[in-house]
Design a protein around this motif. Structure first.
Motif, PDB file in Angstrom:
ATOM      1  N   TYR A 263      -2.242  33.848  21.704  1.00 23.14           N
ATOM      2  CA  TYR A 263      -3.024  34.264  20.268  1.00 23.14           C
ATOM      3  C   TYR A 263      -2.133  35.280  19.604  1.00 23.14           C
ATOM      4  CZ  TYR A 263      -6.936  31.812  22.584  1.00 23.14           C
ATOM      5  OH  TYR A 263      -7.886  31.095  23.227  1.00 23.14           O
ATOM      6  N   PRO A 264      -2.309  35.150  18.350  1.00 21.24           N
ATOM      7  CA  PRO A 264      -1.304  35.942  17.251  1.00 21.24           C
ATOM      8  C   PRO A 264      -2.093  37.458  17.579  1.00 21.24           C
ATOM      9  CG  PRO A 264      -2.212  34.260  16.089  1.00 21.24           C
ATOM     10  CD  PRO A 264      -2.830  34.083  17.419  1.00 21.24           C
ATOM     11  N   ALA A 265      -1.048  38.466  17.572  1.00 25.63           N
ATOM     12  CA  ALA A 265      -1.695  39.727  17.514  1.00 25.63           C
ATOM     13  C   ALA A 265      -2.472  40.153  16.372  1.00 25.63           C
ATOM     14  CB  ALA A 265      -0.463  40.785  17.439  1.00 25.63           C
ATOM     15  N   GLY A 266      -3.663  40.827  16.721  1.00 27.46           N
ATOM     16  CA  GLY A 266      -4.694  41.145  15.718  1.00 27.46           C
ATOM     17  C   GLY A 266      -5.671  40.279  15.332  1.00 27.46           C
ATOM     18  N   LEU A 267      -5.755  38.913  16.114  1.00 29.73           N
ATOM     19  CA  LEU A 267      -6.738  38.002  15.873  1.00 29.73           C
ATOM     20  C   LEU A 267      -7.986  38.330  16.632  1.00 29.73           C
ATOM     21  CD1 LEU A 267      -7.491  35.121  15.138  1.00 29.73           C
ATOM     22  CD2 LEU A 267      -6.633  34.324  17.338  1.00 29.73           C
TER      23      LEU A 267
ATOM     24  N   TRP B 211      -4.132  36.664  26.457  1.00 23.78           N
ATOM     25  CA  TRP B 211      -3.167  35.607  25.929  1.00 23.78           C
ATOM     26  C   TRP B 211      -2.431  36.128  24.758  1.00 23.78           C
ATOM     27  CZ3 TRP B 211      -5.810  30.186  26.524  1.00 23.78           C
ATOM     28  CH2 TRP B 211      -6.052  29.837  27.876  1.00 23.78           C
ATOM     29  N   THR B 212      -3.086  37.208  24.041  1.00 26.04           N
ATOM     30  CA  THR B 212      -2.304  37.866  23.045  1.00 26.04           C
ATOM     31  C   THR B 212      -1.054  38.804  23.584  1.00 26.04           C
ATOM     32  OG1 THR B 212      -4.280  38.092  21.996  1.00 26.04           O
ATOM     33  CG2 THR B 212      -2.631  39.312  21.024  1.00 26.04           C
ATOM     34  N   PRO B 213       0.287  38.516  22.982  1.00 23.08           N
ATOM     35  CA  PRO B 213       0.436  37.682  21.982  1.00 23.08           C
ATOM     36  C   PRO B 213       1.165  36.330  22.276  1.00 23.08           C
ATOM     37  CG  PRO B 213       2.181  39.242  22.247  1.00 23.08           C
ATOM     38  CD  PRO B 213       1.391  39.377  23.327  1.00 23.08           C
TER      39      PRO B 213
ATOM     40  N   PHE C 229      -6.641  19.393  32.656  1.00 25.50           N
ATOM     41  CA  PHE C 229      -6.877  20.916  32.585  1.00 25.50           C
ATOM     42  C   PHE C 229      -6.020  21.776  33.242  1.00 25.50           C
ATOM     43  CE2 PHE C 229     -10.814  19.089  30.930  1.00 25.50           C
ATOM     44  CZ  PHE C 229     -10.897  19.585  29.297  1.00 25.50           C
ATOM     45  N   PHE C 230      -5.345  22.697  32.679  1.00 23.36           N
ATOM     46  CA  PHE C 230      -4.527  23.578  33.501  1.00 23.36           C
ATOM     47  C   PHE C 230      -5.475  25.037  33.978  1.00 23.36           C
ATOM     48  CE2 PHE C 230      -1.405  20.855  31.731  1.00 23.36           C
ATOM     49  CZ  PHE C 230      -0.395  20.812  32.735  1.00 23.36           C
ATOM     50  N   ARG C 231      -5.378  25.674  34.872  1.00 26.07           N
ATOM     51  CA  ARG C 231      -6.071  26.709  35.106  1.00 26.07           C
ATOM     52  C   ARG C 231      -5.888  27.841  34.384  1.00 26.07           C
ATOM     53  NH1 ARG C 231      -4.910  29.055  40.977  1.00 26.07           N
ATOM     54  NH2 ARG C 231      -6.063  30.605  40.005  1.00 26.07           N
ATOM     55  N   HIS C 232      -6.742  28.673  34.210  1.00 24.99           N
ATOM     56  CA  HIS C 232      -6.648  30.017  33.320  1.00 24.99           C
ATOM     57  C   HIS C 232      -5.731  31.126  34.153  1.00 24.99           C
ATOM     58  CE1 HIS C 232     -10.049  31.121  35.993  1.00 24.99           C
ATOM     59  NE2 HIS C 232      -9.535  32.444  35.981  1.00 24.99           N
ATOM     60  N   ASP C 233      -5.222  31.896  33.360  1.00 30.17           N
ATOM     61  CA  ASP C 233      -4.241  32.892  33.880  1.00 30.17           C
ATOM     62  C   ASP C 233      -4.322  34.391  32.929  1.00 30.17           C
ATOM     63  OD1 ASP C 233      -1.530  32.946  32.066  1.00 30.17           O
ATOM     64  OD2 ASP C 233      -2.534  31.201  31.859  1.00 30.17           O
ATOM     65  N   GLU C 234      -3.869  35.253  33.281  1.00 31.06           N
ATOM     66  CA  GLU C 234      -3.979  36.422  32.578  1.00 31.06           C
ATOM     67  C   GLU C 234      -2.915  36.607  31.341  1.00 31.06           C
ATOM     68  OE1 GLU C 234      -6.485  38.345  32.970  1.00 31.06           O
ATOM     69  OE2 GLU C 234      -6.993  36.996  34.711  1.00 31.06           O
ATOM     70  N   VAL C 235      -2.008  35.692  30.903  1.00 31.60           N
ATOM     71  CA  VAL C 235      -1.134  35.936  29.855  1.00 31.60           C
ATOM     72  C   VAL C 235      -1.023  34.613  28.987  1.00 31.60           C
ATOM     73  CG1 VAL C 235       0.228  37.607  31.389  1.00 31.60           C
ATOM     74  CG2 VAL C 235       0.788  35.018  31.530  1.00 31.60           C
ATOM     75  N   GLY C 236      -1.667  33.565  29.520  1.00 34.27           N
ATOM     76  CA  GLY C 236      -1.315  32.447  28.586  1.00 34.27           C
ATOM     77  C   GLY C 236      -0.660  31.391  28.991  1.00 34.27           C
ATOM     78  N   ARG C 237      -0.079  31.469  30.137  1.00 32.65           N
ATOM     79  CA  ARG C 237       0.968  30.539  30.774  1.00 32.65           C
ATOM     80  C   ARG C 237       0.140  28.950  30.578  1.00 32.65           C
ATOM     81  NH1 ARG C 237       5.580  28.045  30.806  1.00 32.65           N
ATOM     82  NH2 ARG C 237       6.165  27.118  32.662  1.00 32.65           N
ATOM     83  N   GLY C 238      -0.921  29.023  30.990  1.00 32.65           N
ATOM     84  CA  GLY C 238      -1.938  27.805  31.189  1.00 32.65           C
ATOM     85  C   GLY C 238      -1.699  27.107  29.944  1.00 32.65           C
ATOM     86  N   ALA C 239      -1.932  27.649  28.897  1.00 37.38           N
ATOM     87  CA  ALA C 239      -1.802  26.910  27.419  1.00 37.38           C
ATOM     88  C   ALA C 239      -0.439  26.511  27.131  1.00 37.38           C
ATOM     89  CB  ALA C 239      -2.349  27.951  26.424  1.00 37.38           C
TER      90      ALA C 239
END
Length: 241
Positions: free
Chosen positions: A22-26, A17-19, A216-226
């Motif tokens: 989540y912010p890069a470096g978190l 989910w970065t970036p 609740f939306f499904r999890h994914d590999e890039v953060g689209r759910g959020a």
């Protein structure tokens, strides 16, 4: 008063989910605090595979604000025993760790998998053994459970019925109020603006009537759910204003 919308995603600890979210470096240790600054609830995935330790629960609670809520997936082995074997012994074992969440526990999501056919007697025994102070949501993945007798049994003890939309569903699931709140899992890979607006229109009458809702939306590999969770909250705020 209108009900509260607890919207979020299934899980939060995804480095991918970065970036985008989540912010890069978190550091991973900061994921939940960042997530909870944007969204009011999360559906915990890892509790399905192993019961959480008191220290783990304390860390989760400590990373989130007072209004944040956790939906906890019931551990799968304990769930099987609680429904299929002996609820009188399995339910206390299963639910004991969840008490550590205190008031931050939104609900326990008890999943009954595909292939486990409806059994009214077993459901009745499970519901009778469940602690009344721990909010319960039942997700029945086998269609045999989706009958009036099941809905009445849940309503009799105030347990919520989970509505789940899967990627291949032709029609959206029906929202049914059997408890004091609603629970909706949106599992398609993506939703456009019209999709979100349609779900908001279905949900808004319940919120307006004072019912809380977990979405609740499904999890994914890039953060689209959020992103979808944030967008859905905005849509709901717009029609509820």
């Amino acid at each position: 008063m209108p009900g509260r919308l607890y919207v979020g995603t299934s899980g939060f600890a995804y480095a991918g989910w970065t970036p985008r979210f989540y912010p890069a470096g978190l550091a991973a240790s900061g994921y939940l605090a960042h997530y909870a600054a944007s969204l009011p609830a999360v559906e915990l995935n890892n509790t399905y595979y192993a019961s959480p330790s008191p220290s783990k629960v304390a860390a989760w609670v400590g990373a989130t604000p007072d209004g944040f809520r956790f939906a906890v997936k019931a551990q799968r082995g304990g769930s099987f025993r609680a429904l299929q074997v002996d609820p009188s012994s399995a339910v206390p074992w299963l639910t004991g760790p969840y008490r550590a969440f205190g008031e931050r526990l939104g609900t326990v999501l008890f999943r009954v998998p595909e292939g486990v056919r409806r059994d009214d007697a077993k459901l009745s025994a499970l519901l009778a053994a469940w602690p009344t102070e721990l909010p319960l949501t039942m997700e029945f993945q086998d269609a045999s459970w989706h009958v009036d007798e099941t809905f009445a049994a849940l309503a009799g003890v105030g347990a919520a019925l989970c509505a789940t939309e899967l990627p291949d569903d032709g029609e959206p699931p029906t929202l049914r109020r059997t408890g004091s709140f609603l629970y909706l899992r949106l599992r398609r890979h993506d939703y456009d603006e019209a999709d979100l607006a349609a779900w908001a229109a279905r949900l808004e009458p319940f919120i307006a009537a004072g019912d809380d809702a977990f979405v609740f939306f499904r999890h994914d590999e890039v953060g689209r759910g959020a992103e979808l969770a944030l967008a859905f909250r905005e849509v709901m705020a717009g029609i509820s204003a």
